[in-house]
Design a protein around this motif. Structure first.
Motif, short mmCIF file in Angstrom:
data_model
loop_
_atom_site.label_atom_id
_atom_site.label_comp_id
_atom_site.label_asym_id
_atom_site.label_seq_id
_atom_site.Cartn_x
_atom_site.Cartn_y
_atom_site.Cartn_z
N ASP A 69 0.84 -1.19 0.00
CA ASP A 69 0.00 0.00 0.00
C ASP A 69 0.88 1.24 0.00
OD1 ASP A 69 -2.28 -1.52 0.07
OD2 ASP A 69 -2.66 -1.23 2.21
N GLY A 70 0.39 2.29 -0.63
CA GLY A 70 1.17 3.51 -0.68
C GLY A 70 0.29 4.72 -0.90
N MET A 71 0.93 5.89 -0.87
CA MET A 71 0.27 7.13 -1.20
C MET A 71 0.76 7.54 -2.58
SD MET A 71 -1.81 9.55 -0.27
CE MET A 71 -1.96 9.55 1.52
N LEU A 72 -0.18 7.78 -3.50
CA LEU A 72 0.14 8.08 -4.88
C LEU A 72 -0.35 9.47 -5.24
CD1 LEU A 72 1.07 7.01 -7.75
CD2 LEU A 72 -1.32 6.36 -8.09
N ARG A 73 0.47 10.20 -5.99
CA ARG A 73 0.00 11.46 -6.58
C ARG A 73 0.40 11.50 -8.04
NH1 ARG A 73 3.88 15.72 -6.90
NH2 ARG A 73 5.82 15.31 -5.75
N PRO A 74 -0.46 12.07 -8.88
CA PRO A 74 -0.14 12.17 -10.31
C PRO A 74 1.01 13.15 -10.55
CG PRO A 74 -2.49 12.48 -9.91
CD PRO A 74 -1.81 12.58 -8.58
N VAL A 75 1.71 12.98 -11.65
CA VAL A 75 2.69 13.98 -12.04
C VAL A 75 1.96 15.26 -12.43
CG1 VAL A 75 4.36 12.25 -12.81
CG2 VAL A 75 2.73 13.21 -14.45
N ARG A 76 2.64 16.36 -12.29
CA ARG A 76 1.99 17.65 -12.59
C ARG A 76 1.63 17.72 -14.08
NH1 ARG A 76 6.60 22.36 -12.78
NH2 ARG A 76 7.89 21.46 -14.44
N GLY A 77 0.49 18.32 -14.34
CA GLY A 77 0.06 18.50 -15.72
C GLY A 77 -0.52 17.27 -16.37
N LEU A 78 -0.74 16.18 -15.62
CA LEU A 78 -1.30 14.97 -16.22
C LEU A 78 -2.70 15.28 -16.75
CD1 LEU A 78 -0.62 11.91 -16.62
CD2 LEU A 78 -2.05 11.48 -14.61
N PRO A 79 -2.96 15.07 -18.06
CA PRO A 79 -4.22 15.53 -18.65
C PRO A 79 -5.40 14.59 -18.41
CG PRO A 79 -2.82 14.56 -20.34
CD PRO A 79 -2.02 14.56 -19.07
N HIS A 80 -5.19 13.47 -17.77
CA HIS A 80 -6.27 12.52 -17.56
C HIS A 80 -6.14 11.92 -16.16
CE1 HIS A 80 -3.32 9.27 -18.07
NE2 HIS A 80 -2.85 9.98 -19.08
N PRO A 81 -7.22 11.39 -15.59
CA PRO A 81 -7.13 10.79 -14.26
C PRO A 81 -6.41 9.45 -14.29
CG PRO A 81 -9.33 10.48 -15.17
CD PRO A 81 -8.60 11.37 -16.13
N ILE A 82 -5.89 9.04 -13.14
CA ILE A 82 -5.36 7.70 -12.96
C ILE A 82 -6.49 6.84 -12.40
CG2 ILE A 82 -3.66 6.27 -11.78
CD1 ILE A 82 -1.90 8.74 -11.50
N THR A 83 -6.78 5.73 -13.02
CA THR A 83 -7.84 4.84 -12.56
C THR A 83 -7.27 3.45 -12.31
OG1 THR A 83 -8.51 4.00 -14.73
CG2 THR A 83 -9.44 6.12 -14.04
N SER A 84 -8.09 2.61 -11.70
CA SER A 84 -7.67 1.24 -11.42
C SER A 84 -7.62 0.38 -12.67
CB SER A 84 -8.61 0.60 -10.39
OG SER A 84 -8.58 1.33 -9.17
N ARG A 85 -8.20 0.86 -13.76
CA ARG A 85 -8.14 0.12 -15.01
C ARG A 85 -6.84 0.45 -15.73
NH1 ARG A 85 -13.22 2.33 -14.95
NH2 ARG A 85 -12.60 3.88 -16.49
N GLY A 86 -6.44 -0.45 -16.61
CA GLY A 86 -5.25 -0.20 -17.40
C GLY A 86 -4.08 -1.06 -16.95
N ALA A 87 -3.02 -1.02 -17.74
CA ALA A 87 -1.79 -1.78 -17.46
C ALA A 87 -0.71 -0.81 -17.02
CB ALA A 87 -1.36 -2.54 -18.71
N PHE A 88 0.02 -1.20 -15.96
CA PHE A 88 1.00 -0.30 -15.37
C PHE A 88 2.32 -1.03 -15.15
CE2 PHE A 88 -3.16 1.18 -13.98
CZ PHE A 88 -3.09 2.54 -14.27
N LYS A 89 3.36 -0.24 -14.99
CA LYS A 89 4.64 -0.71 -14.51
C LYS A 89 5.04 0.12 -13.30
CE LYS A 89 6.74 -2.76 -18.67
NZ LYS A 89 6.90 -4.10 -18.10
N ILE A 90 5.65 -0.57 -12.32
CA ILE A 90 6.15 0.09 -11.12
C ILE A 90 7.67 0.05 -11.16
CG2 ILE A 90 6.45 -0.23 -8.62
CD1 ILE A 90 3.93 1.15 -9.18
N TYR A 91 8.28 1.15 -10.77
CA TYR A 91 9.73 1.26 -10.66
C TYR A 91 10.07 1.63 -9.22
CZ TYR A 91 9.41 1.33 -15.72
OH TYR A 91 9.13 1.00 -17.02
N ALA A 92 10.86 0.78 -8.57
CA ALA A 92 11.27 1.02 -7.19
C ALA A 92 12.71 0.58 -7.05
CB ALA A 92 10.38 0.24 -6.22
N GLY A 93 13.56 1.44 -6.48
CA GLY A 93 14.99 1.14 -6.48
C GLY A 93 15.46 1.04 -7.92
N ALA A 94 16.13 -0.08 -8.24
CA ALA A 94 16.55 -0.32 -9.63
C ALA A 94 15.63 -1.32 -10.32
CB ALA A 94 18.00 -0.82 -9.65
#
Length: 380
Positions: free
Chosen positions: A273-298
């Motif tokens: 679990d985490g706290m997420l915020r969109p990057v500035r200027g993102l033109p669309h909302p982030i939703t639970s739908r869609g395919a994502f990649k996470i980058y943590a450390g390397a």
């Protein structure tokens, strides 16, 4: 061993990151023949030098091209000090903005902006380029960073840049002495020596002779030797670039994104679990739908996202999220991560880990209120 620090480069492709590192260090960070042939950084490069104060600084030189953003994230992820590069003759560009968005959600501790190629423009153009940079970095984690006008071709401004880097290292927060994590970004073999891993060391020190565990794979090994900046060392302290020669494991047992640490000190996870915020200027909302990649450390891994409190996160907001990954990650509470949407191929947000081992829900039914959807809170 002298006090060391690691600084990562960032900025648009062909704005002079690698050329600047060559001029500062006398070392070419581009290792591959294709990089030299094309004049384009593809993978991570490494170099180092001594600053006027006597401090040593190691550089992780990252690609600027959008096609190699995953390599950029692997280099920047474990590093909290930045040399941000903008070319005076081109100004602010697409990857300048994306790299800054990534650094902002990663919460970097400080940086210096190099306004490169000053020899190609006049003073009026330099003034305009500097003003443009200040407008773009205002309100971000690089807000207030010194902007140094420099030319890798003529050497103008190099002394000012070295002084600014010295100040950056002097004022950087001291790393907390926590559990050691060597974030692996390169694995190779040396004839007669065996397996070698390189990466940025955080947390506590590692020493020659230590037994270590290779996370998330669970295998163990022993440190035969350690090097920092091609010097043999009895031990390595954070935050440094480290090469570790490991006994008892092979190249096939390791990959970029793995972690070397003390046995039993980490518990890899595929849900946090985490706290997420969109990057500035993102033109669309982030939703639970869609395919994502996470980058943590390397590390880089495919992921599923659940946004608590309605399943939708608009620009300018923050939300609790649950992230499920296909690859186990070695993360700690308050570690930073970056989220990219694979369909649009864009960085959409980032945030902090709050709970690396959340309780799984007893039912798949959606709760009826945001309160009942709140994460369980972190447990160490």
């Amino acid at each position: 061993m002298n006090e060391l620090r690691v600084v990562a480069t960032a900025g648009h492709v062909d704005h002079g990151k690698s050329s600047l590192i060559v001029r500062l260090t006398g070392m070419d960070p581009d290792r591959w023949e294709e990089e030299k042939r094309r004049g384009l950084t593809i993978d991570l490069g490494y170099a180092w030098c001594e600053l006027p104060s006597g401090r040593e600084v190691g550089f992780v030189d990252v690609p600027g091209h959008e096609r190699f953003i995953a390599n950029m994230l692997a280099g920047v992820g474990p590093v909290r000090l930045i040399l941000f590069v903008v070319a005076a003759n081109e100004g602010w560009r697409q990857q300048s903005e994306e790299h800054l968005a990534i650094l902002d959600v990663l919460g970097v501790a400080g940086g210096v902006v190099a306004l490169t190629k000053r020899d190609l423009v006049n003073e009026e153009a330099l003034d305009l380029a500097e003003e443009e940079i200040r407008e773009h970095i205002e309100g971000t984690s690089l807000s207030g960073a010194p902007i140094v006008r420099v030319s890798a071709e003529t050497g103008e401004g190099l002394d000012d840049l070295r002084a600014a880097l010295d100040d950056l290292l002097r004022d950087a927060p001291h790393p907390a002495h926590e559990r050691a994590r060597l974030f692996i970004d390169r694995v190779f073999t040396i004839a007669g020596a065996g397996t070698v891993v390189t990466g940025t060391l955080g947390g506590d020190r590692l020493a020659v002779g230590d037994e270590v565990e290779l996370y998330p794979r669970g295998k163990t090994a022993r440190i035969r030797s350690l090097q920092t900046h091609k010097r043999n060392e009895d031990h390595a302290d954070p935050v440094t670039r480290v090469a570790a020669n490991l006994v008892g494991t092979g190249r096939q047992d390791l990959a970029r994104g793995d972690v070397v640490g003390a046995p039993g000190s980490w518990r890899p996870t595929t849900v946090f679990d985490g706290m997420l915020r969109p990057v500035r200027g993102l033109p669309h909302p982030i939703t639970s739908r869609g395919a994502f990649k996470i980058y943590a450390g390397a590390a880089e891994t495919d992921a599923r996202l659940r946004v608590f409190g309605g399943g939708r996160l608009e620009a300018g907001q923050e939300a609790f999220v649950r992230i499920a990954t296909t690859r186990p990650l070695v993360v700690d509470v308050f570690d930073r991560f970056v989220l990219r949407e694979t369909g649009r191929q864009e960085t959409v947000g980032g945030g902090s880990v709050l709970d690396r081992a959340p309780r799984r829900p007893a039912t798949t039914c959606r709760p009826s209120s945001p309160t009942s959807e709140a994460p369980s809170g972190h447990r160490t």
